[in-house]
Scaffold this active site. Structure first.
Site, mmCIF file in Angstrom:
data_model
loop_
_atom_site.group_PDB
_atom_site.id
_atom_site.type_symbol
_atom_site.label_atom_id
_atom_site.label_comp_id
_atom_site.label_asym_id
_atom_site.label_seq_id
_atom_site.Cartn_x
_atom_site.Cartn_y
_atom_site.Cartn_z
ATOM 1 N N GLY A 33 -22.132 27.787 -18.327
ATOM 2 C CA GLY A 33 -21.651 26.491 -18.781
ATOM 3 C C GLY A 33 -21.945 25.406 -17.763
ATOM 4 O O GLY A 33 -22.248 25.679 -16.602
ATOM 5 N N CYS A 34 -21.850 24.146 -18.204
ATOM 6 C CA CYS A 34 -22.234 23.025 -17.340
ATOM 7 C C CYS A 34 -21.235 22.806 -16.205
ATOM 8 O O CYS A 34 -21.617 22.754 -15.027
ATOM 9 C CB CYS A 34 -22.430 21.758 -18.169
ATOM 10 S SG CYS A 34 -21.052 21.351 -19.264
#
Length: 325
Positions: A134-135
């Site tokens: 995920g970012c």
């Protein structure tokens, strides 16, 4: 040439993949799958591609591509793979969160490897299935892993990180509407963001005895792209010792830069870079980590993983320059 398919082609991460892959010397796009835009030009959803690529969305999957990127909403990759079979040689890179945790990595005779190159590069090179991080998780893990590697995490870590509106995906919502987002800021999912699971998992991969809390407050920012994360914790070692450990950890990682100067998001937006700044006041270490949420936080990192999986230099196609103004 690596023959590529993209599933969920109308969203931001798919658009970013196409933007980068157009100039990748070893890649060719076979299909971009979208049931809502089938038969329409890619530029209908990705206006920045107008005049650059003559290709239409399709609702047909070629199961024999070399690699497929899953750019579906979180929780939708499993159901897609249940209903669509790919050739035994096809590599799969999932940009959703379906397979990131150890408890979810095994699915339908496939074992997904967590695809943070700075942590799992050797395993990624030999993997067929990748769970792309995920970012927020990418920015925060890169900020913490050198400390975990050297078993320097001994107290809670306080994390405050702000992301751009693209982090919420392409579908409009109340908090992505311009009139709400402009000149505004808010936090959400404080202390319980879904990326905490993969962050804790990676920290414990390097420092198994770390049981303190990662106290995370995510924010919505008044900008489209980027993540600006600040973290602080108690560290007794000198700043010089800490910097040396970060530089040693990242010496063979081409996309991570360590500095002791102030940094800002414009230094990384539209690139696959992460810049980490280290500062210390008495026994409190401040770590600042900046990335582009769509590039290093998603599609750029997915291409970095693809490069590793196919034996290419991991920077291939990712020599991207930010704009400082």
């Amino acid at each position: 040439m690596i023959n590529i398919g993209i599933i969920g082609g109308s969203g931001y991460t798919a658009g970013e993949l196409i933007r980068i892959l157009m100039f990748h010397p070893n890649a060719t796009l076979d299909f971009v799958y979208s049931t809502t835009n089938a038969g329409k030009p890619l530029s209908v959803a990705h206006h920045d591609l107008m005049g650059d690529i003559e290709m239409n969305f399709t609702d047909t999957v070629n199961p024999n591509v070399n690699v497929v990127f899953l750019c579906l909403g979180h929780g939708k990759s499993k159901s897609f793979l249940e209903n669509n079979q790919f050739a035994s040689h096809t590599k799969i890179i999932d940009l959703g969160n379906d397979f990131r945790l150890t408890k979810d990595k095994d699915f339908d005779s496939k074992t997904f490897v967590y695809g943070l190159p700075e942590l799992n590069k050797t395993v990624i090179k030999n993997a067929q299935f990748i769970a792309n991080p995920g970012c927020f998780a990418t920015a925060i893990q890169l900020a913490l892993l050198p400390l975990a590697k050297n078993e320097m995490l001994t107290t809670d870590v306080h994390i405050n990180a702000t992301t751009g509106s693209t982090g919420a995906g392409v579908s409009p919502s109340e908090t992505t509407h311009f009139s709400w987002r402009s000149n505004n800021m808010s936090h959400y999912k404080a202390f319980e963001h879904q990326h905490l699971g993969e962050i804790n998992q990676s920290v414990n991969q390097l420092q198994a005895d770390y049981t303190n809390e990662l106290i995370f407050v995510p924010n919505r920012g008044d900008f489209a792209r980027g993540i600006f994360a600040t973290l602080y914790t108690t560290i007794e070692e000198s700043l010089e010792d800490v910097v040396a450990k970060y530089e040693a950890f990242y010496k063979d990682q081409p996309f991570v830069t360590v500095t002791t100067t102030g940094i800002n998001m414009k230094q990384v937006v539209q690139t696959n870079k992460c810049i980490i700044s280290l500062m210390k006041k008495e026994n409190r270490l401040l770590i600042t980590s900046v990335i582009d949420n769509l590039t290093k936080g998603a599609s750029g990192q997915a291409i970095q993983n693809m490069n590793l999986m196919f034996g290419l230099d991991e920077t291939t196609g990712l020599h991207l320059k930010p704009s400082g103004f």
